[in-house]
Design an enzyme around this catalytic site. Structure first.
Site, PDB file in Angstrom:
ATOM      1  N   HIS A  66      50.543  38.886  21.959  1.00 26.84           N
ATOM      2  CA  HIS A  66      49.152  39.312  21.840  1.00 26.84           C
ATOM      3  C   HIS A  66      48.242  38.088  21.760  1.00 26.84           C
ATOM      4  CE1 HIS A  66      50.185  43.577  20.204  1.00 26.84           C
ATOM      5  NE2 HIS A  66      50.740  43.316  21.373  1.00 26.84           N
ATOM      6  N   GLU A 124      45.872  37.360  19.650  1.00 27.61           N
ATOM      7  CA  GLU A 124      45.755  36.817  18.297  1.00 27.61           C
ATOM      8  C   GLU A 124      46.965  35.945  17.965  1.00 27.61           C
ATOM      9  OE1 GLU A 124      44.507  41.259  18.059  1.00 27.61           O
ATOM     10  OE2 GLU A 124      45.768  39.997  19.310  1.00 27.61           O
ATOM     11  N   CYS A 144      46.489  44.738  16.067  1.00 27.62           N
ATOM     12  CA  CYS A 144      47.555  45.686  15.719  1.00 27.62           C
ATOM     13  C   CYS A 144      48.186  45.263  14.390  1.00 27.62           C
ATOM     14  CB  CYS A 144      48.620  45.702  16.823  1.00 27.62           C
ATOM     15  SG  CYS A 144      49.633  44.190  16.864  1.00 27.62           S
ATOM     16  N   CYS A 150      49.841  41.641  14.495  1.00 29.75           N
ATOM     17  CA  CYS A 150      48.821  40.596  14.446  1.00 29.75           C
ATOM     18  C   CYS A 150      48.108  40.580  13.097  1.00 29.75           C
ATOM     19  CB  CYS A 150      47.828  40.777  15.586  1.00 29.75           C
ATOM     20  SG  CYS A 150      48.574  40.507  17.209  1.00 29.75           S
TER      21      CYS A 150
END
Length: 155
Positions: free
Chosen positions: A78, A80, A106, A109
């Site tokens: 991801h 992040e 999410c 993260c």
């Protein structure tokens, strides 16, 4: 001349970062900011040196995994995660920083954001993950949905 607010400025950059994404399903960008300086950026996609999903095919599509489920069944990272990893790789202290992201983080993260010492998250679009919302609510981390229409300009 009107200048954008700091939030508008950083969200615009975050959206530009997202254009580097190699994900076939969703393009997400993230930047980590401290004292109005960008410390690291990240976008979602496979690790460096790995074949992009557009060439190998999307594992999640092949397995028909809905968005927000089974995060471990994906070849990519991801945005992040990539931003936090880039900061660590370059020895940049992100404790006390803000994270701007095109999408609400999410649960995976969120846990990284909490342990990285990030104090605020400003995101563009929502992402349904009730566990992420519950955990971040316990921390005192500020979470703000960015709304461009409500932003003021700074002179």
């Amino acid at each position: 001349m009107q200048r954008p607010s700091w939030d508008q400025y950083f969200m615009d950059i975050t959206r530009l970062v997202a254009t580097r994404s190699t994900c076939m399903r969703r393009q997400v960008g993230a930047i980590i900011v401290k004292n109005r300086n960008i410390l690291a950026t990240g976008y979602n996609g496979v690790p460096s040196g790995i074949t992009h999903c557009e060439a190998s095919g999307c594992l999640r599509e092949r397995l028909q995994i809905p968005s927000g489920e089974r995060h471990e069944l994906c070849r990519g990272l991801h945005a992040e995660q990539n931003a936090i990893i880039q900061a660590a790789r370059h020895g940049i202290n992100i404790d006390g920083a803000l994270l701007y992201c095109t999408t609400m983080p999410c649960i995976i993260c969120t846990k990284m954001i909490i342990n990285a010492g990030i104090t605020a998250v400003i995101y563009g679009e929502g992402y349904t993950d009730s566990l992420a919302s519950e955990m971040i609510a316990e921390t005192g981390i500020s979470v703000t949905s960015f709304n461009a229409e409500k932003q003021e300009t700074a002179l």
